[in-house]
Enzyme design. Structure first.
Site, short mmCIF file in Angstrom:
data_model
loop_
_atom_site.label_atom_id
_atom_site.label_comp_id
_atom_site.label_asym_id
_atom_site.label_seq_id
_atom_site.Cartn_x
_atom_site.Cartn_y
_atom_site.Cartn_z
N HIS A 85 1.03 -1.28 -0.08
CA HIS A 85 0.00 -0.09 0.07
C HIS A 85 0.82 1.33 0.05
CE1 HIS A 85 -3.14 -2.57 2.11
NE2 HIS A 85 -3.08 -3.00 0.73
N HIS A 242 -8.96 -2.25 -5.37
CA HIS A 242 -7.91 -2.50 -4.37
C HIS A 242 -6.96 -3.41 -5.01
CE1 HIS A 242 -5.74 -2.95 -0.61
NE2 HIS A 242 -5.68 -4.21 -0.84
N ASP A 246 -3.04 -3.09 -5.32
CA ASP A 246 -1.97 -4.12 -4.98
C ASP A 246 -1.02 -4.23 -6.13
OD1 ASP A 246 -2.96 -4.30 -2.21
OD2 ASP A 246 -3.89 -6.24 -2.92
N HIS A 269 -0.93 -10.88 -5.06
CA HIS A 269 0.57 -10.70 -4.87
C HIS A 269 1.82 -11.58 -5.46
CE1 HIS A 269 -0.63 -7.46 -2.17
NE2 HIS A 269 -1.36 -8.31 -1.37
#
Length: 318
Positions: A85, A242, A246, A269
């Site tokens: 973030h 979001h 990321d 991720h």
């Protein structure tokens, strides 16, 4: 008439933010300091067991874990977890050089988005440096896949993110977003998008000693196909926003801004990191070039000059 274009930037003054770590639930703080041109984003931590300071770059080679969040180094030896973030805010706002000083093994989660980091950076402003900004320019397609999930980098004259997610929960479902990334777009469209996950998943993590700091104050929680948070969601598609936030943070670990089109389907991720490994380790220099923005140009002639150069809730929810 001559104007300066695209110089490297740092923050104008130091910044400190305090909160809690989403996994430990312990107090956490981070301080950002201006840095010189060419230094990049550098993290500084403390290896208490060995009694020494630790320093490492915000770089894909420093990534040690991607299952619950993006981790740089060993959090037990001065490394830090949940960097995505902050990295998204720095990349999204065009910050090239900064020193990040940690007081523990986790970034403060704040409200689960990049909004607090953006607000802090905007409060002090940016300082232009004398050096030209350098980019990683994608020259040919690079793609990875895992089952039906995939992501790729494509040549593009700019920085574009096209992200699609598809969850079985009716509260999320299939969502897509396609944006050209600029500081204004990041502030307006991505910075406030919060991390999310199911109540059932977070309860399992609690039982195993993870996500101890997770709450409705720093994440969007879903139960029985409904959003639990009393205030609801910030956009109907906050979840894919979001995931895109990321991706911006994870791809910032390339070390330089990427000129290219990033596309992903059911990514996260792990795959965001894997595409960087594929780009730099497996594809060779033919897949990218280092592009340098000229420091000064006649107005109307701003082309790039290129030259070769060497949480939080589970694997699929962040």
């Amino acid at each position: 008439m001559v104007q300066r274009l695209d110089r490297q930037k740092t923050i104008a003054e130091p910044i400190t933010l305090k909160g809690i770590g989403v996994h430990s639930g312990n107090p956490a703080s981070v301080s950002l300091y201006p840095a010189e041109a060419g230094s990049g984003i550098v993290f500084q931590g403390r290896d208490g067991a060995r009694g020494r300071d630790v320093e490492f770059p915000a770089h894909w080679k420093s990534v040690s874990a991607t299952s619950l969040c993006t981790v740089l180094g060993d959090p037990k030896a001065g490394g830090v977890a949940t960097v995505e973030h902050l990295m998204a805010a720095l990349r999204g706002l065009g910050v090239d050089n900064v020193t990040v000083e940690m007081d523990g093994p986790e970034m403060p989660i704040m409200d689960g988005s990049s909004a607090a980091f953006v607000s802090a950076i905007d409060s002090v402003g940016l300082k232009s440096l004398s050096a030209s900004r350098r980019y990683i320019k994608i020259m040919k397609p690079v793609r990875i896949a895992s089952g039906d999930a995939w992501c790729e980098l494509l040549p593009y004259d700019g920085t574009r993110f096209e992200v699609t997610i598809d969850f079985p929960s009716a509260a999320i479902g299939c969502q897509s977003i396609d944006i050209d990334l600029t500081p204004d777009v990041f502030r307006r469209e991505l910075a406030r998008a919060r991390t999310f996950g199911s109540v059932a998943d977070v309860e399992k993590l609690w039982a195993n000693g993870f996500a101890l700091g997770s709450s409705l104050e720093n994440s969007v929680a879903i139960a029985d196909d409904k959003v639990v948070n009393p205030e609801g969601i910030r956009w109907p598609d906050e979840f894919v926003r979001h995931k895109t936030l990321d991706a911006v943070g994870d791809l910032a670990l390339a070390g330089l801004p990427i000129l290219g089109h990033f596309r992903s389907y059911k990514g996260g991720h792990r795959m965001n990191h894997a595409i960087l490994v594929e780009l730099f380790e497996n594809c060779g220099q033919g897949a990218f070039q280092i592009a340098v923005s000229p420091q000064a140009r006649e107005v109307g002639s701003a082309e790039l000059v290129s030259g070769l150069s060497a949480a939080a809730f589970g694997p699929n929810i962040s």
